[in-house]
Design a protein around this motif. Sequence first.
Motif, PDB file in Angstrom:
ATOM      1  N   LEU A   1      44.404  21.658  47.304  1.00  0.00           N
ATOM      2  CA  LEU A   1      45.417  21.704  48.355  1.00  0.00           C
ATOM      3  C   LEU A   1      44.903  21.103  49.653  1.00  0.00           C
ATOM      4  O   LEU A   1      45.662  20.481  50.401  1.00  0.00           O
ATOM      5  N   THR A   2      43.625  21.328  49.977  1.00  0.00           N
ATOM      6  CA  THR A   2      43.059  20.853  51.241  1.00  0.00           C
ATOM      7  C   THR A   2      41.745  20.137  50.964  1.00  0.00           C
ATOM      8  O   THR A   2      41.067  20.396  49.973  1.00  0.00           O
ATOM      9  N   SER A   3      41.392  19.254  51.880  1.00  0.00           N
ATOM     10  CA  SER A   3      40.053  18.673  51.818  1.00  0.00           C
ATOM     11  C   SER A   3      39.051  19.725  52.282  1.00  0.00           C
ATOM     12  O   SER A   3      39.426  20.775  52.809  1.00  0.00           O
ATOM     13  N   PHE A   4      37.771  19.454  52.105  1.00  0.00           N
ATOM     14  CA  PHE A   4      36.740  20.410  52.475  1.00  0.00           C
ATOM     15  C   PHE A   4      36.746  20.629  53.993  1.00  0.00           C
ATOM     16  O   PHE A   4      36.701  19.683  54.777  1.00  0.00           O
ATOM     17  N   THR A   5      36.811  21.892  54.393  1.00  0.00           N
ATOM     18  CA  THR A   5      36.843  22.263  55.813  1.00  0.00           C
ATOM     19  C   THR A   5      35.537  22.953  56.173  1.00  0.00           C
ATOM     20  O   THR A   5      35.092  23.858  55.447  1.00  0.00           O
ATOM     21  N   GLN A   6      34.922  22.529  57.279  1.00  0.00           N
ATOM     22  CA  GLN A   6      33.677  23.181  57.709  1.00  0.00           C
ATOM     23  C   GLN A   6      33.994  24.542  58.302  1.00  0.00           C
ATOM     24  O   GLN A   6      34.723  24.662  59.277  1.00  0.00           O
ATOM     25  N   ILE A   7      33.438  25.558  57.689  1.00  0.00           N
ATOM     26  CA  ILE A   7      33.631  26.927  58.149  1.00  0.00           C
ATOM     27  C   ILE A   7      32.647  27.247  59.261  1.00  0.00           C
ATOM     28  O   ILE A   7      33.004  27.843  60.282  1.00  0.00           O
ATOM     29  N   ALA A   8      31.379  26.881  59.082  1.00  0.00           N
ATOM     30  CA  ALA A   8      30.329  27.140  60.083  1.00  0.00           C
ATOM     31  C   ALA A   8      29.149  26.212  59.827  1.00  0.00           C
ATOM     32  O   ALA A   8      28.968  25.706  58.711  1.00  0.00           O
ATOM     33  N   ALA A   9      28.327  25.981  60.853  1.00  0.00           N
ATOM     34  CA  ALA A   9      27.125  25.144  60.724  1.00  0.00           C
ATOM     35  C   ALA A   9      26.024  25.710  61.607  1.00  0.00           C
ATOM     36  O   ALA A   9      26.292  26.332  62.643  1.00  0.00           O
ATOM     37  N   ILE A  10      24.760  25.506  61.195  1.00  0.00           N
ATOM     38  CA  ILE A  10      23.621  25.982  61.978  1.00  0.00           C
ATOM     39  C   ILE A  10      22.527  24.925  61.950  1.00  0.00           C
ATOM     40  O   ILE A  10      22.318  24.248  60.934  1.00  0.00           O
ATOM     41  N   ASN A  11      21.853  24.763  63.097  1.00  0.00           N
ATOM     42  CA  ASN A  11      20.701  23.864  63.197  1.00  0.00           C
ATOM     43  C   ASN A  11      19.761  24.491  64.227  1.00  0.00           C
ATOM     44  O   ASN A  11      19.757  24.138  65.404  1.00  0.00           O
ATOM     45  N   ALA A  12      18.963  25.464  63.785  1.00  0.00           N
ATOM     46  CA  ALA A  12      18.163  26.300  64.693  1.00  0.00           C
ATOM     47  C   ALA A  12      16.674  26.007  64.507  1.00  0.00           C
ATOM     48  O   ALA A  12      16.198  25.769  63.401  1.00  0.00           O
ATOM     49  N   THR A  13      15.953  26.014  65.633  1.00  0.00           N
ATOM     50  CA  THR A  13      14.500  25.860  65.582  1.00  0.00           C
ATOM     51  C   THR A  13      13.785  27.201  65.575  1.00  0.00           C
ATOM     52  O   THR A  13      12.570  27.262  65.363  1.00  0.00           O
TER      53      THR A  13
ATOM     54  N   GLN B   1      21.517  33.924  64.684  1.00  0.00           N
ATOM     55  CA  GLN B   1      22.489  34.580  63.806  1.00  0.00           C
ATOM     56  C   GLN B   1      23.892  34.296  64.325  1.00  0.00           C
ATOM     57  O   GLN B   1      24.159  34.456  65.511  1.00  0.00           O
ATOM     58  N   GLN B   2      24.785  33.853  63.419  1.00  0.00           N
ATOM     59  CA  GLN B   2      26.163  33.559  63.787  1.00  0.00           C
ATOM     60  C   GLN B   2      27.121  34.447  62.971  1.00  0.00           C
ATOM     61  O   GLN B   2      26.812  34.872  61.865  1.00  0.00           O
ATOM     62  N   GLY B   3      28.327  34.664  63.501  1.00  0.00           N
ATOM     63  CA  GLY B   3      29.397  35.355  62.784  1.00  0.00           C
ATOM     64  C   GLY B   3      30.721  34.993  63.417  1.00  0.00           C
ATOM     65  O   GLY B   3      30.808  34.873  64.642  1.00  0.00           O
ATOM     66  N   GLY B   4      31.746  34.789  62.614  1.00  0.00           N
ATOM     67  CA  GLY B   4      33.025  34.397  63.192  1.00  0.00           C
ATOM     68  C   GLY B   4      34.082  34.193  62.127  1.00  0.00           C
ATOM     69  O   GLY B   4      33.910  34.569  60.959  1.00  0.00           O
ATOM     70  N   THR B   5      35.205  33.585  62.557  1.00  0.00           N
ATOM     71  CA  THR B   5      36.335  33.335  61.667  1.00  0.00           C
ATOM     72  C   THR B   5      36.820  31.916  61.885  1.00  0.00           C
ATOM     73  O   THR B   5      36.983  31.476  63.030  1.00  0.00           O
ATOM     74  N   THR B   6      37.041  31.190  60.790  1.00  0.00           N
ATOM     75  CA  THR B   6      37.539  29.811  60.848  1.00  0.00           C
ATOM     76  C   THR B   6      38.863  29.729  60.094  1.00  0.00           C
ATOM     77  O   THR B   6      39.069  30.421  59.099  1.00  0.00           O
ATOM     78  N   HIS B   7      39.728  28.848  60.573  1.00  0.00           N
ATOM     79  CA  HIS B   7      41.099  28.748  60.067  1.00  0.00           C
ATOM     80  C   HIS B   7      41.245  27.531  59.149  1.00  0.00           C
ATOM     81  O   HIS B   7      40.794  26.436  59.483  1.00  0.00           O
ATOM     82  N   ILE B   8      41.882  27.730  57.961  1.00  0.00           N
ATOM     83  CA  ILE B   8      42.259  26.633  57.061  1.00  0.00           C
ATOM     84  C   ILE B   8      43.782  26.680  56.921  1.00  0.00           C
ATOM     85  O   ILE B   8      44.346  27.735  56.624  1.00  0.00           O
ATOM     86  N   MET B   9      44.463  25.543  57.123  1.00  0.00           N
ATOM     87  CA  MET B   9      45.923  25.532  57.092  1.00  0.00           C
ATOM     88  C   MET B   9      46.403  24.271  56.394  1.00  0.00           C
ATOM     89  O   MET B   9      45.811  23.191  56.537  1.00  0.00           O
ATOM     90  N   THR B  10      47.521  24.394  55.620  1.00  0.00           N
ATOM     91  CA  THR B  10      48.078  23.231  54.939  1.00  0.00           C
ATOM     92  C   THR B  10      49.528  23.492  54.593  1.00  0.00           C
ATOM     93  O   THR B  10      50.013  24.633  54.666  1.00  0.00           O
ATOM     94  N   GLU B  11      50.250  22.439  54.224  1.00  0.00           N
ATOM     95  CA  GLU B  11      51.609  22.541  53.689  1.00  0.00           C
ATOM     96  C   GLU B  11      51.574  22.025  52.261  1.00  0.00           C
ATOM     97  O   GLU B  11      51.006  20.958  51.996  1.00  0.00           O
ATOM     98  N   TYR B  12      52.194  22.765  51.335  1.00  0.00           N
ATOM     99  CA  TYR B  12      52.046  22.460  49.911  1.00  0.00           C
ATOM    100  C   TYR B  12      53.409  22.517  49.234  1.00  0.00           C
ATOM    101  O   TYR B  12      54.179  23.470  49.429  1.00  0.00           O
ATOM    102  N   THR B  13      53.725  21.503  48.420  1.00  0.00           N
ATOM    103  CA  THR B  13      54.981  21.433  47.680  1.00  0.00           C
ATOM    104  C   THR B  13      54.725  21.715  46.199  1.00  0.00           C
ATOM    105  O   THR B  13      53.848  21.093  45.592  1.00  0.00           O
ATOM    106  N   VAL B  14      55.494  22.652  45.634  1.00  0.00           N
ATOM    107  CA  VAL B  14      55.386  22.948  44.203  1.00  0.00           C
ATOM    108  C   VAL B  14      56.748  22.728  43.570  1.00  0.00           C
ATOM    109  O   VAL B  14      57.795  22.985  44.168  1.00  0.00           O
ATOM    110  N   THR B  15      56.742  22.220  42.355  1.00  0.00           N
ATOM    111  CA  THR B  15      57.984  21.922  41.635  1.00  0.00           C
ATOM    112  C   THR B  15      58.447  23.073  40.777  1.00  0.00           C
ATOM    113  O   THR B  15      59.597  23.095  40.339  1.00  0.00           O
ATOM    114  N   SER B  16      57.557  24.028  40.487  1.00  0.00           N
ATOM    115  CA  SER B  16      57.939  25.195  39.692  1.00  0.00           C
ATOM    116  C   SER B  16      56.935  26.302  39.972  1.00  0.00           C
ATOM    117  O   SER B  16      55.805  26.042  40.384  1.00  0.00           O
TER     118      SER B  16
END
Length: 502
Positions: A430-442, A446-461
């Motif tokens: 339904l959707t392409s890959f969506t980045q939820i979170a990323a880290i690049n720490a030296t 610690q991270q925590g959160g919420t990420t949104h994925i949204m799409t419109e989808y047509t089904v025939t049955s």
Amino acid sequence: MSGCGCGQPPITIGGCQPSKPACPPVACPGSKPCEHCETTPLRDSAPYRVAATATSTDPTPYYTIANTHAALDPAVARTILNSGTGTFPADDGTHNGQHTWLAGVVHIDPASLRGNPTDVTISASVHVHNDGRNTACRLYGRFALWNGTTPVRTDLLGPPDLPAGGDDHGVIPPTTVPLADVLAGKVVVELNLETGNDDTCRVGPKQWTVDSFVLTVQASAPGCGRPFLRTTCRNCDGAVTCTTDTLDGSTTYAPVPPVIPVDSCQDGCATARPPCISTDRGNAVTRGSDGCLYAPDTPALDPSPCNAARNTTGGLLVPRIDLTGLAPGGNSSIERSVDIDVTGTPGCPERWTIGARLTPVSAFLNAERQHADLLARAGTDVPIPESDIVLPEAGVYHIDSDVRYALGSATGGSGYIIGWLRDETTDTLLTSFTQIAAINATRQEQQGGTTHIMTEYTVTSGPRTVRLHLMFVLTGGKISDAEAGGTDSNGATRMRFLKVRD
């Protein structure tokens, strides 16, 4: 009656002289010229068809399989019981041994009964098709007849292990039940099918298409069966030389005893009921003293401009208007996303009130589970079945998801979490890959959160099952924590859908 031989003329019935029959009658080949024959109308006691229907009812009283249960949508049950086509939807994959149930109360039209039967015979048949996507386990359902809380027939569906795409026909053989119980609404037809997982056979959920439901009810009473003709031939001494039973004077027939003369049949054997005559002053139809109905050659029409009826060369013409729509309070259909109400009210001409309510299907789900450990399965697809939502019918849907995550490193490292939505029924992204979170720490982070994925989808049955998928990708260093897809003290993973148009 008809006379033949010995110089007897045909007997006149109602002032109408019948054509003279062959002499000797065909029914008695080789009869002597002196023989004479007579034909008598009789009625036997063969079973006759009774007008019957089945109406959807709550199947809960008929659950007899341990494990889990699900009742079929009442609107779908009504369609199947009216000999239409309906779907038993597959379970979402979380219930082992689940069966979906349908039940219909048997009703008969008392006006179609002849005589005074105490019992009726009920039989039924139905066609089922395994839509898949899995094989059905062993004997996977039942087609049954109940009287109250007692199963009268419990016929299992087969053949065993019906594969996806396979067909079967459920049959309830003719079964005798008391007429009083049918009239009391105690006799019920029940159908259940396996729609969930089955651990024993290790098969998953499956969907079914059900159609061709046929309900047959028969009754019998002495002398209330089939009318037929009996021709009896005698010689000149009065001794019977032959007897022949036919339906129409030529087609032979074997009557079911006992046999009774038509003129002595009880009134209850007749199915025709005299019509009700309106007492309105404008009614031109009258009932004569002989019981017959009489009407003028040309109907008397009210000259009021409100009267839309008129006389034509082909007869009386009464305009009609056909209005179609969903019943008040009903569900939206695949043709529209609103409920349509149509109500007739008296008037001149008759007035119709039409209303509509927006009733798009929708759903909301909290993934009540712990986060999936993505670090332990780094680089692989991690499905989240607890996120499953089911799109019930064809249409265009707005789908969105809140994905809760936690990502951290104790000593420093880099990586990212991605997510996507997939139609599990058709294996469609339904959707392409969506980045939820990323880290690049030296150092420690610690991270925590919420990420949104949204799409419109047509089904025939429908139905279609949509599921959230997640993956963690390590790009360097060492990550100590990568998890997502569940609920914690700061938030939850949620799934929502709303049908926006057909």
